[in-house]
Design a protein around this motif. Sequence first.
Motif, short mmCIF file in Angstrom:
data_model
loop_
_atom_site.label_atom_id
_atom_site.label_comp_id
_atom_site.label_asym_id
_atom_site.label_seq_id
_atom_site.Cartn_x
_atom_site.Cartn_y
_atom_site.Cartn_z
N GLU A 54 0.84 -1.20 0.00
CA GLU A 54 0.00 0.00 0.00
C GLU A 54 0.88 1.24 0.00
O GLU A 54 1.85 1.32 0.74
N ILE A 55 0.51 2.20 -0.82
CA ILE A 55 1.22 3.47 -0.84
C ILE A 55 0.20 4.61 -0.74
O ILE A 55 -0.92 4.52 -1.26
N TYR A 56 0.61 5.66 -0.05
CA TYR A 56 -0.19 6.87 0.11
C TYR A 56 0.74 8.04 -0.13
O TYR A 56 1.81 8.11 0.47
N SER A 57 0.35 8.95 -1.00
CA SER A 57 1.20 10.08 -1.32
C SER A 57 0.34 11.32 -1.53
O SER A 57 -0.89 11.25 -1.50
N LEU A 58 1.01 12.45 -1.74
CA LEU A 58 0.33 13.70 -2.04
C LEU A 58 0.75 14.18 -3.42
O LEU A 58 1.94 14.31 -3.70
N CYS A 59 -0.23 14.46 -4.26
CA CYS A 59 0.02 15.03 -5.58
C CYS A 59 0.67 16.39 -5.42
O CYS A 59 0.16 17.24 -4.70
N GLU A 60 1.80 16.56 -6.06
CA GLU A 60 2.52 17.83 -5.92
C GLU A 60 1.82 19.00 -6.61
O GLU A 60 2.14 20.15 -6.35
N HIS A 61 0.87 18.70 -7.48
CA HIS A 61 0.18 19.77 -8.19
C HIS A 61 -1.00 20.35 -7.41
O HIS A 61 -1.34 21.52 -7.57
N HIS A 62 -1.67 19.51 -6.59
CA HIS A 62 -2.87 19.96 -5.89
C HIS A 62 -2.83 19.71 -4.39
O HIS A 62 -3.75 20.08 -3.68
N LEU A 63 -1.79 19.03 -3.90
CA LEU A 63 -1.68 18.64 -2.49
C LEU A 63 -2.85 17.77 -2.05
O LEU A 63 -3.26 17.79 -0.88
N LEU A 64 -3.38 17.00 -2.99
CA LEU A 64 -4.43 16.04 -2.67
C LEU A 64 -3.83 14.64 -2.71
O LEU A 64 -2.88 14.38 -3.45
N PRO A 65 -4.39 13.72 -1.92
CA PRO A 65 -3.82 12.37 -1.86
C PRO A 65 -3.99 11.58 -3.14
O PRO A 65 -4.96 11.76 -3.88
N PHE A 66 -3.03 10.71 -3.39
CA PHE A 66 -3.22 9.58 -4.28
C PHE A 66 -2.75 8.34 -3.54
O PHE A 66 -1.89 8.41 -2.67
N HIS A 96 -6.16 8.83 -7.88
CA HIS A 96 -5.76 10.21 -7.58
C HIS A 96 -6.99 11.04 -7.24
O HIS A 96 -7.87 11.24 -8.10
N LEU A 97 -7.05 11.53 -6.01
CA LEU A 97 -8.19 12.35 -5.61
C LEU A 97 -8.27 13.65 -6.38
O LEU A 97 -9.35 14.20 -6.56
N CYS A 98 -7.13 14.13 -6.90
CA CYS A 98 -7.17 15.36 -7.70
C CYS A 98 -7.94 15.13 -9.01
O CYS A 98 -8.42 16.07 -9.61
N MET A 99 -8.06 13.88 -9.40
CA MET A 99 -8.82 13.55 -10.60
C MET A 99 -10.23 13.05 -10.25
O MET A 99 -11.13 13.11 -11.08
N MET A 100 -10.41 12.59 -9.03
CA MET A 100 -11.69 12.01 -8.63
C MET A 100 -12.64 13.04 -8.01
O MET A 100 -13.83 13.02 -8.30
N MET A 101 -12.13 13.93 -7.17
CA MET A 101 -13.03 14.83 -6.44
C MET A 101 -13.04 16.25 -6.97
O MET A 101 -13.73 17.11 -6.43
N ARG A 102 -12.27 16.51 -8.02
CA ARG A 102 -12.25 17.83 -8.67
C ARG A 102 -11.94 17.59 -10.14
O ARG A 102 -11.83 16.46 -10.58
N GLY A 103 -11.79 18.64 -10.90
CA GLY A 103 -11.42 18.49 -12.31
C GLY A 103 -12.41 17.64 -13.08
O GLY A 103 -13.60 17.92 -13.09
N VAL A 104 -11.93 16.55 -13.66
CA VAL A 104 -12.78 15.71 -14.51
C VAL A 104 -13.70 14.79 -13.71
O VAL A 104 -14.62 14.20 -14.27
N GLU A 105 -13.47 14.65 -12.41
CA GLU A 105 -14.33 13.87 -11.52
C GLU A 105 -14.60 12.46 -12.04
O GLU A 105 -15.74 12.03 -12.13
N LYS A 106 -13.56 11.72 -12.32
CA LYS A 106 -13.67 10.34 -12.79
C LYS A 106 -13.39 9.39 -11.64
O LYS A 106 -12.24 9.12 -11.27
N GLN A 107 -14.46 8.87 -11.05
CA GLN A 107 -14.38 8.10 -9.81
C GLN A 107 -13.68 6.74 -9.94
O GLN A 107 -13.13 6.24 -8.98
N ASN A 108 -13.72 6.14 -11.09
CA ASN A 108 -13.18 4.79 -11.25
C ASN A 108 -11.84 4.75 -11.98
O ASN A 108 -11.38 3.69 -12.37
N SER A 109 -11.23 5.90 -12.16
CA SER A 109 -9.97 5.94 -12.89
C SER A 109 -8.82 5.45 -12.02
O SER A 109 -8.77 5.72 -10.82
#
Length: 183
Positions: free
Chosen positions: A66-78, A140-153
């Motif tokens: 398991e890995i948990y990180s922060l996207c450097e572009h939005h400071l949101l978790p992936f 990537h939560l930056c892609m899931m909860m904002r932006g394109v909002e693709k929950q299953n990506s």
Amino acid sequence: MQRLVREIISELGEDADREGLRRTPERVARAFEFFASGYGVDVESLVKDAKFSLEANHMILVRNIEIYSLCEHHLLPFFGRCHIGYVPDKTVCGVSKLARIADAYARRLQIQERMTDQVAGSIMELIKPKGVGVVIEARHLCMMMRGVEKQNSVMVTSAVLGSFRESHATRTEFLSLIDRAPP
């Protein structure tokens, strides 16, 4: 950092002194210190006392780390899974150290592509195997909860070095082993 978090709360239109938010700046500061704790890790020292001589040429694989990180572009978790395989060249590494290497790079402001390369490159440099393969699958939560909002990506990245790059058979074995159902 606490002062800055307090300012953010205020800029959002909230009262930073209300009961539920009063200690939030302190909690956020501690959380971010943990999220970025990988900067303080000396990856070389992680494996220093955990390398062992072994005459073997079979693949060693740890999957579903398991890995948990922060996207450097939005400071949101992936978050997701890291799979690491290598073919030793007279040296093996303690299995938990592979997970610790992945964590050391995940606990930084990061992009998944770089993290995959860093994990593979570190293992290649520190253990000096014949080859190494790393695959990371993450949401990537930056892609899931904002932006394109693709929950299953799910983003998948891979890095293959040495025999994993040079030998189609080795690469295929690695990829087939990480795709197996759990025991």
